[in-house]
Design an enzyme around this catalytic site. Structure first.
Site, PDB file in Angstrom:
ATOM      1  N   ARG A 195       6.734  16.003   0.991  1.00 49.11           N
ATOM      2  CA  ARG A 195       6.352  16.839  -0.156  1.00 49.11           C
ATOM      3  C   ARG A 195       5.184  17.747   0.211  1.00 49.11           C
ATOM      4  O   ARG A 195       5.147  18.922  -0.211  1.00 49.11           O
ATOM      5  CB  ARG A 195       5.987  15.952  -1.342  1.00 49.11           C
ATOM      6  CG  ARG A 195       7.179  15.371  -2.073  1.00 49.11           C
ATOM      7  CD  ARG A 195       6.747  14.467  -3.208  1.00 49.11           C
ATOM      8  NE  ARG A 195       7.881  14.018  -4.016  1.00 49.11           N
ATOM      9  CZ  ARG A 195       7.783  13.115  -4.989  1.00 49.11           C
ATOM     10  NH1 ARG A 195       6.598  12.576  -5.271  1.00 49.11           N
ATOM     11  NH2 ARG A 195       8.844  12.763  -5.687  1.00 49.11           N
TER      12      ARG A 195
ATOM     13  N   GLU B  14       0.835  -1.213   0.000  1.00 53.98           N
ATOM     14  CA  GLU B  14       0.000   0.000   0.000  1.00 53.98           C
ATOM     15  C   GLU B  14       0.867   1.261   0.000  1.00 53.98           C
ATOM     16  O   GLU B  14       0.478   2.317   0.487  1.00 53.98           O
ATOM     17  CB  GLU B  14      -0.965   0.035   1.212  1.00 53.98           C
ATOM     18  CG  GLU B  14      -1.763  -1.234   1.435  1.00 53.98           C
ATOM     19  CD  GLU B  14      -2.890  -1.413   0.439  1.00 53.98           C
ATOM     20  OE1 GLU B  14      -2.762  -0.916  -0.686  1.00 53.98           O
ATOM     21  OE2 GLU B  14      -3.890  -2.058   0.773  1.00 53.98           O
TER      22      GLU B  14
END
Length: 380
Positions: free
Chosen positions: A373, A361
């Site tokens: 990010r 996952e």
């Protein structure tokens, strides 16, 4: 947020009781035999666990992501691998429910929510794991069909599932060239690799899914061309919560087994649970599990509320819960001493099962990338 409702407690208790009666007594045997307990999964579906957060109009339970987290944690106390397959089936079924049109939902979802049909999620490829947007499986339009060429890797349920939610390249390079197709198992040109020999998750098959000129109707495409990567990532937000919940359930079962063992086991004239150093270790295990559980619930609530930071919170919670789950289970094995290494006690199976949760996952390194990010983007 910090107190479950009466309905949520009932849902949690239902899943816990099902796991105790229908899964836990057989988990070690299933692992040894590499048995995929399809009838047990269908019994879970009869209680509403085949389409937990799928619409009620197609047979789903219409519950929340927090409800799902409660269910998967409790099921995983019986067997993390069994609970994890059910979580993947739910993720694939939700993708059809959420992004499919009325005809697709009516055609596929009702038999998925009952688990008459099983579903698999197909994103990873031999050369595209963490870099999922680099996938190579291609779908070329030919009239009313796509012709598929390529291979998916590490697919849970492959060979046993009836439907495959497959991310394919219909356009150019990068995420904008990806689309999502629903591929039935009886599609000519679809085949499967050998069942992989794995460290854990032996209760579910894992195979390559191979497409060699497989013709899939254009009508089986979810959403428009080029939307597949967004659809795949939307599925993974919930999938990450689910797999984190499975880690918590497995680790909680390991901790419970450890507490029972330490009440009985004696060394140097005292029960193990009378040694303060070991008491401190138990306290740390329980504290870290509770912290991970609370965080996971917060992320689930954010996803239910469609908050802008939901993807970041899901990545954080997945990383934290799966790391904590493995750490606690491994510590439980250590506290069992040599007995923890024996299959009969069930601890080593939990450790083997939970290890892969830090990889699938989205690896926990990719979870850190998503979080960092997001943080950096906020600063610009």
């Amino acid at each position: 947020m910090f107190t479950l409702t009466d309905d949520q407690r009932a849902i949690r208790d239902m899943a816990r009781d099902f796991a105790a009666a229908e899964i836990a007594p057989f988990a070690v045997e299933w692992d040894e035999r590499k048995h995929f307990p399809v009838e047990t999964l269908r019994a879970a579906a009869a209680l509403g666990m085949g389409g937990i957060y799928v619409g009620e109009d197609v047979g789903g339970s219409g519950l929340s992501r927090l409800d799902a987290a409660l269910i998967f944690e409790q099921l995983a106390t019986g067997c993390p691998g069994t609970s994890a397959y059910l979580s993947i089936h739910n993720m694939a079924t939700w993708m059809i429910d959420r992004f499919g049109d009325d005809a697709q939902r009516a055609a596929f979802a009702p038999r998925l929510t009952t688990m008459e049909h099983l579903a698999s999620y197909c994103l990873t490829e031999p050369g595209a794991g963490s870099d999922a947007a680099a996938l190579k499986t291609r779908a070329v339009r030919d009239g009313d069909h796509y012709v598929l060429e390529g291979q998916k890797q590490f697919i849970s349920g492959a060979g046993a599932s009836d439907l495959y939610v497959v991310m394919v390249r219909t356009g150019g390079d990068g995420p904008k060239g990806i689309s999502t197709l629903v591929v039935p198992a009886d599609t000519p040109g679809l085949s499967f690799g050998a069942n992989e020999k794995k460290m854990g998750w032996n209760v579910q098959p894992t195979r390559a899914v191979i497409f060699e000129g497989a013709r899939v109707p254009v009508a089986n495409r979810l959403g428009a061309e080029g939307e597949g990567f967004r659809i795949a990532m939307a599925g993974l937000d919930g999938g990450r919560l689910n797999i984190g919940a499975c880690s918590l359930g497995g680790a909680q079962a390991a901790l419970d087994k450890t507490l029972a063992y330490m009440r009985e086991r004696k060394a140097f004239g005292k029960r193990l649970d009378e040694f303060q150093a070991l008491q401190f270790r138990l306290a740390d295990m329980a504290t870290e599990l509770e912290a991970a559980r609370t965080f996971l619930w917060r992320a689930a609530a954010a996803l239910d509320a469609k908050r802008a930071d939901a993807t970041r919170l899901c990545a954080m919670a997945k990383r934290f819960a799966t790391d904590v789950g493995f750490k606690v289970a491994n510590e439980a094995l250590q506290l069992h001493g040599g007995y923890g290494y024996l299959a009969d006690y069930g601890i080593e199976k939990i450790v083997r099962d939970l290890r892969v949760h830090q990889i699938l996952e989205g690896t926990n390194e990719i979870m850190r990338l998503i979080v960092s990010r997001s943080l950096i983007a906020e600063g610009h």
